[in-house]
Motif scaffolding. Sequence first.
Motif, PDB file in Angstrom:
ATOM      1  N   TRP A  36       0.844  -1.186   0.000  1.00 33.69           N
ATOM      2  CA  TRP A  36       0.000   0.000   0.000  1.00 33.69           C
ATOM      3  C   TRP A  36       0.881   1.239   0.000  1.00 33.69           C
ATOM      4  O   TRP A  36       1.885   1.300   0.727  1.00 33.69           O
ATOM      5  N   TYR A  37       0.484   2.198  -0.785  1.00 30.58           N
ATOM      6  CA  TYR A  37       1.139   3.489  -0.856  1.00 30.58           C
ATOM      7  C   TYR A  37       0.059   4.550  -0.703  1.00 30.58           C
ATOM      8  O   TYR A  37      -1.134   4.254  -0.882  1.00 30.58           O
ATOM      9  N   GLY A  42       0.069  17.484  -4.130  1.00 27.24           N
ATOM     10  CA  GLY A  42       1.328  18.214  -4.109  1.00 27.24           C
ATOM     11  C   GLY A  42       2.499  17.432  -3.552  1.00 27.24           C
ATOM     12  O   GLY A  42       3.619  17.953  -3.496  1.00 27.24           O
ATOM     13  N   LYS A  43       2.260  16.209  -3.134  1.00 28.29           N
ATOM     14  CA  LYS A  43       3.337  15.395  -2.563  1.00 28.29           C
ATOM     15  C   LYS A  43       3.540  14.133  -3.376  1.00 28.29           C
ATOM     16  O   LYS A  43       2.647  13.681  -4.094  1.00 28.29           O
ATOM     17  N   GLN A  44       4.727  13.558  -3.235  1.00 29.44           N
ATOM     18  CA  GLN A  44       5.007  12.303  -3.918  1.00 29.44           C
ATOM     19  C   GLN A  44       4.302  11.146  -3.218  1.00 29.44           C
ATOM     20  O   GLN A  44       4.032  11.202  -2.011  1.00 29.44           O
ATOM     21  N   ARG A  45       4.037  10.123  -4.010  1.00 33.48           N
ATOM     22  CA  ARG A  45       3.455   8.915  -3.444  1.00 33.48           C
ATOM     23  C   ARG A  45       4.464   8.300  -2.482  1.00 33.48           C
ATOM     24  O   ARG A  45       5.655   8.197  -2.798  1.00 33.48           O
ATOM     25  N   GLN A  81      -5.175  -3.017   7.679  1.00 33.70           N
ATOM     26  CA  GLN A  81      -5.986  -2.664   8.843  1.00 33.70           C
ATOM     27  C   GLN A  81      -5.367  -1.426   9.466  1.00 33.70           C
ATOM     28  O   GLN A  81      -4.207  -1.448   9.892  1.00 33.70           O
ATOM     29  N   MET A  82      -6.141  -0.363   9.527  1.00 41.21           N
ATOM     30  CA  MET A  82      -5.649   0.916  10.027  1.00 41.21           C
ATOM     31  C   MET A  82      -6.360   1.253  11.329  1.00 41.21           C
ATOM     32  O   MET A  82      -7.597   1.343  11.356  1.00 41.21           O
ATOM     33  N   GLU A  83      -5.583   1.415  12.377  1.00 39.92           N
ATOM     34  CA  GLU A  83      -6.116   1.734  13.700  1.00 39.92           C
ATOM     35  C   GLU A  83      -5.572   3.097  14.136  1.00 39.92           C
ATOM     36  O   GLU A  83      -4.567   3.572  13.632  1.00 39.92           O
ATOM     37  N   SER A  84      -6.234   3.665  15.135  1.00 44.44           N
ATOM     38  CA  SER A  84      -5.784   4.942  15.716  1.00 44.44           C
ATOM     39  C   SER A  84      -5.463   5.957  14.625  1.00 44.44           C
ATOM     40  O   SER A  84      -4.404   6.596  14.630  1.00 44.44           O
ATOM     41  N   LEU A  85      -6.375   6.098  13.711  1.00 43.78           N
ATOM     42  CA  LEU A  85      -6.139   6.978  12.574  1.00 43.78           C
ATOM     43  C   LEU A  85      -6.002   8.432  12.998  1.00 43.78           C
ATOM     44  O   LEU A  85      -6.658   8.890  13.952  1.00 43.78           O
ATOM     45  N   LYS A  86      -5.132   9.139  12.278  1.00 40.74           N
ATOM     46  CA  LYS A  86      -4.860  10.547  12.545  1.00 40.74           C
ATOM     47  C   LYS A  86      -5.223  11.372  11.306  1.00 40.74           C
ATOM     48  O   LYS A  86      -5.202  10.837  10.183  1.00 40.74           O
ATOM     49  N   PRO A  87      -5.502  12.644  11.489  1.00 41.67           N
ATOM     50  CA  PRO A  87      -5.797  13.480  10.310  1.00 41.67           C
ATOM     51  C   PRO A  87      -4.686  13.440   9.267  1.00 41.67           C
ATOM     52  O   PRO A  87      -4.972  13.514   8.068  1.00 41.67           O
ATOM     53  N   GLU A  88      -3.456  13.286   9.702  1.00 41.48           N
ATOM     54  CA  GLU A  88      -2.343  13.232   8.744  1.00 41.48           C
ATOM     55  C   GLU A  88      -2.302  11.932   7.939  1.00 41.48           C
ATOM     56  O   GLU A  88      -1.497  11.804   7.015  1.00 41.48           O
ATOM     57  N   ASP A  89      -3.153  10.983   8.273  1.00 41.57           N
ATOM     58  CA  ASP A  89      -3.273   9.765   7.460  1.00 41.57           C
ATOM     59  C   ASP A  89      -4.192   9.993   6.253  1.00 41.57           C
ATOM     60  O   ASP A  89      -4.317   9.115   5.398  1.00 41.57           O
ATOM     61  N   THR A  90      -4.829  11.142   6.208  1.00 38.99           N
ATOM     62  CA  THR A  90      -5.708  11.453   5.087  1.00 38.99           C
ATOM     63  C   THR A  90      -4.922  11.463   3.788  1.00 38.99           C
ATOM     64  O   THR A  90      -3.897  12.144   3.673  1.00 38.99           O
ATOM     65  N   ALA A  91      -5.379  10.686   2.828  1.00 41.48           N
ATOM     66  CA  ALA A  91      -4.672  10.558   1.554  1.00 41.48           C
ATOM     67  C   ALA A  91      -5.473   9.639   0.642  1.00 41.48           C
ATOM     68  O   ALA A  91      -6.433   8.998   1.072  1.00 41.48           O
ATOM     69  N   VAL A  92      -5.036   9.567  -0.601  1.00 40.56           N
ATOM     70  CA  VAL A  92      -5.513   8.514  -1.495  1.00 40.56           C
ATOM     71  C   VAL A  92      -4.564   7.337  -1.325  1.00 40.56           C
ATOM     72  O   VAL A  92      -3.343   7.495  -1.445  1.00 40.56           O
ATOM     73  N   GLN A 114      -6.481   2.153  -8.801  1.00 36.97           N
ATOM     74  CA  GLN A 114      -6.875   3.528  -9.097  1.00 36.97           C
ATOM     75  C   GLN A 114      -6.910   4.392  -7.846  1.00 36.97           C
ATOM     76  O   GLN A 114      -7.034   5.617  -7.940  1.00 36.97           O
ATOM     77  N   GLY A 115      -6.807   3.763  -6.684  1.00 38.18           N
ATOM     78  CA  GLY A 115      -6.765   4.508  -5.445  1.00 38.18           C
ATOM     79  C   GLY A 115      -8.105   4.587  -4.753  1.00 38.18           C
ATOM     80  O   GLY A 115      -9.158   4.575  -5.389  1.00 38.18           O
ATOM     81  N   THR A 116      -8.041   4.661  -3.431  1.00 43.71           N
ATOM     82  CA  THR A 116      -9.243   4.835  -2.626  1.00 43.71           C
ATOM     83  C   THR A 116      -8.976   5.933  -1.596  1.00 43.71           C
ATOM     84  O   THR A 116      -7.916   5.964  -0.969  1.00 43.71           O
ATOM     85  N   GLN A 117      -9.923   6.833  -1.454  1.00 39.57           N
ATOM     86  CA  GLN A 117      -9.738   7.975  -0.569  1.00 39.57           C
ATOM     87  C   GLN A 117      -9.985   7.587   0.884  1.00 39.57           C
ATOM     88  O   GLN A 117     -11.008   6.968   1.211  1.00 39.57           O
ATOM     89  N   VAL A 118      -9.043   7.967   1.728  1.00 40.31           N
ATOM     90  CA  VAL A 118      -9.210   7.844   3.178  1.00 40.31           C
ATOM     91  C   VAL A 118      -9.143   9.253   3.760  1.00 40.31           C
ATOM     92  O   VAL A 118      -8.159   9.967   3.544  1.00 40.31           O
ATOM     93  N   THR A 119     -10.176   9.634   4.462  1.00 36.25           N
ATOM     94  CA  THR A 119     -10.233  10.952   5.074  1.00 36.25           C
ATOM     95  C   THR A 119     -10.459  10.793   6.572  1.00 36.25           C
ATOM     96  O   THR A 119     -11.416  10.139   6.989  1.00 36.25           O
ATOM     97  N   VAL A 120      -9.562  11.389   7.353  1.00 39.31           N
ATOM     98  CA  VAL A 120      -9.655  11.316   8.812  1.00 39.31           C
ATOM     99  C   VAL A 120      -9.935  12.717   9.334  1.00 39.31           C
ATOM    100  O   VAL A 120      -9.123  13.628   9.160  1.00 39.31           O
ATOM    101  N   SER A 121     -11.074  12.877   9.961  1.00 37.88           N
ATOM    102  CA  SER A 121     -11.455  14.200  10.483  1.00 37.88           C
ATOM    103  C   SER A 121     -10.994  14.353  11.924  1.00 37.88           C
ATOM    104  O   SER A 121     -10.951  13.389  12.684  1.00 37.88           O
TER     105      SER A 121
END
Length: 122
Positions: A36-37, A42-45, A81-92, A114-121
């Motif tokens: 997973w990447y 504006g940032k590199q994968r 499996q993503m636990e304790s997610l943080k806003p900085e984990d927001t990415a495709v 093609q990517g899947t969006q993860v958004t952490v509020s």
Amino acid sequence: QAQVQESGGGLVQAGGSLRLSCAASGSIVSIRDMGWYRQTPGKQRELVATITSGGSTNYADSVKGRFTISRDNAKNTVFLQMESLKPEDTAVYYCHAEDCDIRGCLIKYHLWGQGTQVTVSS
């Protein structure tokens, strides 16, 4: 032609959990490393986690202890499996897999989803 497809992204509050899945399908020869990447505008994968066909794993320092990568070789599927997610984990989040050439694994093809969006509020 071989391909990979992700699923499982979405919106979650900080501290929450999500599980991503990715399945390889089509004219697969032999899937080797999967991973997973993730990428933000504006940032590199960047690498999140990888797993070999033998089960050896590698994680980015930023996700160690919070994310777990696993796979089902019989189904050519990889999970995150993503636990304790943080806003900085927001990415495709992008799935990656290596598929061997029909003539052997000295030649490998890189499959990207093609990517899947993860958004952490917050």
